[in-house]
Design a protein around this motif. Structure first.
Motif, mmCIF file in Angstrom:
data_model
loop_
_atom_site.group_PDB
_atom_site.id
_atom_site.type_symbol
_atom_site.label_atom_id
_atom_site.label_comp_id
_atom_site.label_asym_id
_atom_site.label_seq_id
_atom_site.Cartn_x
_atom_site.Cartn_y
_atom_site.Cartn_z
ATOM 1 N N GLY A 357 39.573 -31.373 7.260
ATOM 2 C CA GLY A 357 38.911 -31.535 5.972
ATOM 3 C C GLY A 357 39.163 -32.894 5.349
ATOM 4 O O GLY A 357 38.247 -33.511 4.783
ATOM 5 N N VAL A 358 40.405 -33.390 5.444
ATOM 6 C CA VAL A 358 40.692 -34.716 4.887
ATOM 7 C C VAL A 358 39.937 -35.795 5.654
ATOM 8 O O VAL A 358 39.409 -36.743 5.066
ATOM 9 C CB VAL A 358 42.218 -34.986 4.907
ATOM 10 C CG1 VAL A 358 42.514 -36.434 4.532
ATOM 11 C CG2 VAL A 358 42.927 -34.042 3.933
ATOM 12 N N ALA A 361 36.466 -35.714 4.436
ATOM 13 C CA ALA A 361 36.389 -36.244 3.075
ATOM 14 C C ALA A 361 36.419 -37.770 3.081
ATOM 15 O O ALA A 361 35.661 -38.419 2.357
ATOM 16 C CB ALA A 361 37.540 -35.686 2.233
ATOM 17 N N TRP A 366 34.928 -39.708 -0.188
ATOM 18 C CA TRP A 366 35.562 -39.111 -1.370
ATOM 19 C C TRP A 366 36.570 -40.085 -1.965
ATOM 20 O O TRP A 366 37.239 -40.835 -1.249
ATOM 21 C CB TRP A 366 36.299 -37.842 -0.980
ATOM 22 C CG TRP A 366 35.424 -36.627 -0.808
ATOM 23 C CD1 TRP A 366 34.112 -36.609 -0.436
ATOM 24 C CD2 TRP A 366 35.827 -35.268 -0.978
ATOM 25 N NE1 TRP A 366 33.665 -35.318 -0.348
ATOM 26 C CE2 TRP A 366 34.701 -34.469 -0.683
ATOM 27 C CE3 TRP A 366 37.006 -34.641 -1.330
ATOM 28 C CZ2 TRP A 366 34.741 -33.079 -0.753
ATOM 29 C CZ3 TRP A 366 37.055 -33.260 -1.396
ATOM 30 C CH2 TRP A 366 35.930 -32.490 -1.110
ATOM 31 N N ALA A 370 39.666 -37.259 -5.967
ATOM 32 C CA ALA A 370 39.051 -36.018 -5.503
ATOM 33 C C ALA A 370 39.871 -35.394 -4.377
ATOM 34 O O ALA A 370 40.069 -34.169 -4.340
ATOM 35 C CB ALA A 370 37.623 -36.290 -5.036
ATOM 36 N N ILE A 371 40.359 -36.213 -3.458
ATOM 37 C CA ILE A 371 41.183 -35.686 -2.360
ATOM 38 C C ILE A 371 42.485 -35.103 -2.899
ATOM 39 O O ILE A 371 42.937 -34.033 -2.465
ATOM 40 C CB ILE A 371 41.459 -36.799 -1.331
ATOM 41 C CG1 ILE A 371 40.157 -37.188 -0.615
ATOM 42 C CG2 ILE A 371 42.515 -36.352 -0.318
ATOM 43 C CD1 ILE A 371 40.296 -38.363 0.325
ATOM 44 N N THR A 372 43.085 -35.784 -3.877
ATOM 45 C CA THR A 372 44.328 -35.278 -4.464
ATOM 46 C C THR A 372 44.109 -33.934 -5.138
ATOM 47 O O THR A 372 44.916 -33.006 -4.991
ATOM 48 C CB THR A 372 44.890 -36.290 -5.478
ATOM 49 O OG1 THR A 372 45.062 -37.555 -4.846
ATOM 50 C CG2 THR A 372 46.230 -35.813 -6.013
ATOM 51 N N ALA A 374 41.873 -31.763 -4.395
ATOM 52 C CA ALA A 374 41.699 -30.766 -3.337
ATOM 53 C C ALA A 374 43.049 -30.338 -2.765
ATOM 54 O O ALA A 374 43.274 -29.146 -2.494
ATOM 55 C CB ALA A 374 40.801 -31.336 -2.238
ATOM 56 N N LEU A 375 43.953 -31.294 -2.581
ATOM 57 C CA LEU A 375 45.288 -30.958 -2.084
ATOM 58 C C LEU A 375 46.037 -30.056 -3.069
ATOM 59 O O LEU A 375 46.715 -29.101 -2.664
ATOM 60 C CB LEU A 375 46.093 -32.234 -1.834
ATOM 61 C CG LEU A 375 45.589 -33.153 -0.717
ATOM 62 C CD1 LEU A 375 46.433 -34.422 -0.648
ATOM 63 C CD2 LEU A 375 45.600 -32.437 0.617
ATOM 64 N N ALA A 377 44.685 -27.985 -5.086
ATOM 65 C CA ALA A 377 44.064 -26.659 -5.010
ATOM 66 C C ALA A 377 44.638 -25.864 -3.840
ATOM 67 O O ALA A 377 44.849 -24.642 -3.939
ATOM 68 C CB ALA A 377 42.549 -26.799 -4.871
ATOM 69 N N VAL A 378 44.916 -26.541 -2.725
ATOM 70 C CA VAL A 378 45.543 -25.869 -1.577
ATOM 71 C C VAL A 378 46.954 -25.409 -1.936
ATOM 72 O O VAL A 378 47.380 -24.311 -1.570
ATOM 73 C CB VAL A 378 45.561 -26.797 -0.348
ATOM 74 C CG1 VAL A 378 46.310 -26.139 0.814
ATOM 75 C CG2 VAL A 378 44.145 -27.148 0.084
#
Length: 406
Positions: A357-358, A361, A366, A370-372, A374-375, A377-378
């Motif tokens: 996924g990264v 992205a 991204w 936005a990536i941070t 998402a992390l 959220a995981v």
């Protein structure tokens, strides 16, 4: 009730088993962590596109999940000790194939290495439960510390080995020597137990395990926290370079984070024993992971080294607790082996989506913010399942042979 045949007991002494456990554990991460620092050289020499490079980082994690369920099957047919010897042999072979440098051999060797690690990593928690039942959770911390040390050595020595041995291919192959050493020691000092005289009592089938919410709670916690770990192994240096740090500093930041995992992996099971269950310890380590990611990727640059240490403390403790939950949530070694196969099989299959996924992205452009997010959220998803899996519950079989939770 579950019975254990005296003939099935291992003749090895407790200190020797711990030494062998550590030696095997050291072999289960360098094949993964030694790859990321060498990716720019591999890309430049082989001409592989970014998508193929991303697949190369995802393949070993996916293999962990696909081949972990094979471990209980092998164990029933060959015995745990012989199955672990076979896994170490396949690991050495896979590492050797990666040294042939051609893309096809690189992928084939990575697949074999991932498969071997998936099987060995599933067998060891059950062995710990069998050999050291009274302190299985604490000894799992020792084993996890060995995993973290192996990961740190793989990441830290990848470039020096490439410089000393003449290239990235020789650097990747060099770890086959450690696998051969582990195989020789394990084969020579941990002889296979004699087969039991009578068929042991059933401890719950895999199908019954799949119907237990507790088993899925442990599995999903393992999956989400492992996805974060393999994102760090595969992409953290690239994310830090995107933030503006130099390549060398990004590598050191990752190295510090991985090294800090050693102490956290050993301390987390002790910390988990201080409360009635493991929920406070799990909440603490996941909070450290979230804080570490935020500081490293979005926080003040002056805090970056502290952020690396926060991330390492959280991830070392989080992984150690994930493995500890396998032995804490089961009543006997056979059931621990089956839960280990499920947790590491489905969990690592889920974890493989993290680095993939990264990579996607980054390919889609991204932003780092936005990536941070998402992390984080995981991390939140991992926390939800950790609070369920961390309750004081245990899978066991009743007198009728049915799998229950008490």
């Amino acid at each position: 009730m579950t019975t254990t045949s005296p003939a099935a007991a291992s003749p090895v002494s407790r200190p020797l088993f711990i030494v062998l456990m550590v030696l095997v554990g050291l072999n289960l991460r360098p094949a993964l962590s030694s790859l990321a620092p060498l990716l720019p050289r591999i890309e430049a020499q082989t001409g592989l596109p970014l998508l193929a490079i991303g697949a190369l980082t995802t393949l070993p994690v996916l293999c962990l999940g696909l081949f972990a369920p094979l471990a209980p099957w092998l164990s029933r047919r060959l015995g745990v000790e012989r199955s672990l010897s076979l896994a170490l042999l396949v690991l050495a072979l896979g590492l050797g194939l990666r040294g042939l440098a051609a893309p096809a051999w690189l992928f084939a060797g990575t697949l074999l290495a991932g498969a071997a690690i998936g099987v060995a990593g599933t067998l060891l928690p059950a062995l710990v439960k069998r050999e050291l039942p009274a302190s299985a959770d604490l000894m799992t911390g020792v084993y996890t510390m060995a995993l973290c040390l192996g990961g740190a050595l793989g990441a830290g020595l990848a470039i020096p080995l490439a410089e000393a041995l003449g290239g990235w291919a020789a650097s990747l192959t060099g770890w086959a020597g450690l696998a051969v050493l582990g195989l020789v020691a394990w084969q020579g000092l941990m002889p296979a137990a004699a087969p039991p005289a009578a068929r042991p009592a059933r401890t719950g089938t895999t199908r019954a395990l799949l119907r237990q919410p507790l088993a899925w709670q442990v599995t999903l916690y393992m999956g989400f926290q492992s996805s974060l770990a393999y994102i760090v192994f595969g992409w953290l240096p690239s994310l830090l370079v995107a933030r503006g740090y130099g390549e060398a500093e990004a590598g050191w930041l990752m190295g510090v984070s991985v090294m800090v995992q050693l102490g956290a992996a050993l301390a987390a099971p002790w910390l988990a024993r201080l409360g009635r269950d493991q929920r406070p310890a799990l909440a603490l380590v996941l909070s450290l992971v979230a804080g570490g990611f935020w500081v490293l990727l979005l926080g003040p640059a002056d805090w970056r080294w502290g952020g690396a240490m926060l991330l390492g403390l959280g991830q070392g403790g989080g992984f150690s607790l994930a493995l500890s939950l396998i032995v804490l949530r089961t009543a006997d070694a056979r059931l621990a082996g089956r839960l280990s196969g499920m947790v590491q099989g489905a969990g690592y299959a889920l974890a493989a989506l993290g680095p993939l996924g990264v990579g996607l992205a980054l390919d889609l452009g991204w932003s780092l913010r936005a990536i941070t997010l998402a992390l984080l959220a995981v991390v939140a998803a991992a926390a939800c399942f950790a609070l369920l899996a961390g309750r004081n519950r245990r899978l066991m079989t009743d007198e009728a042979g049915r799998l229950t939770v008490r």
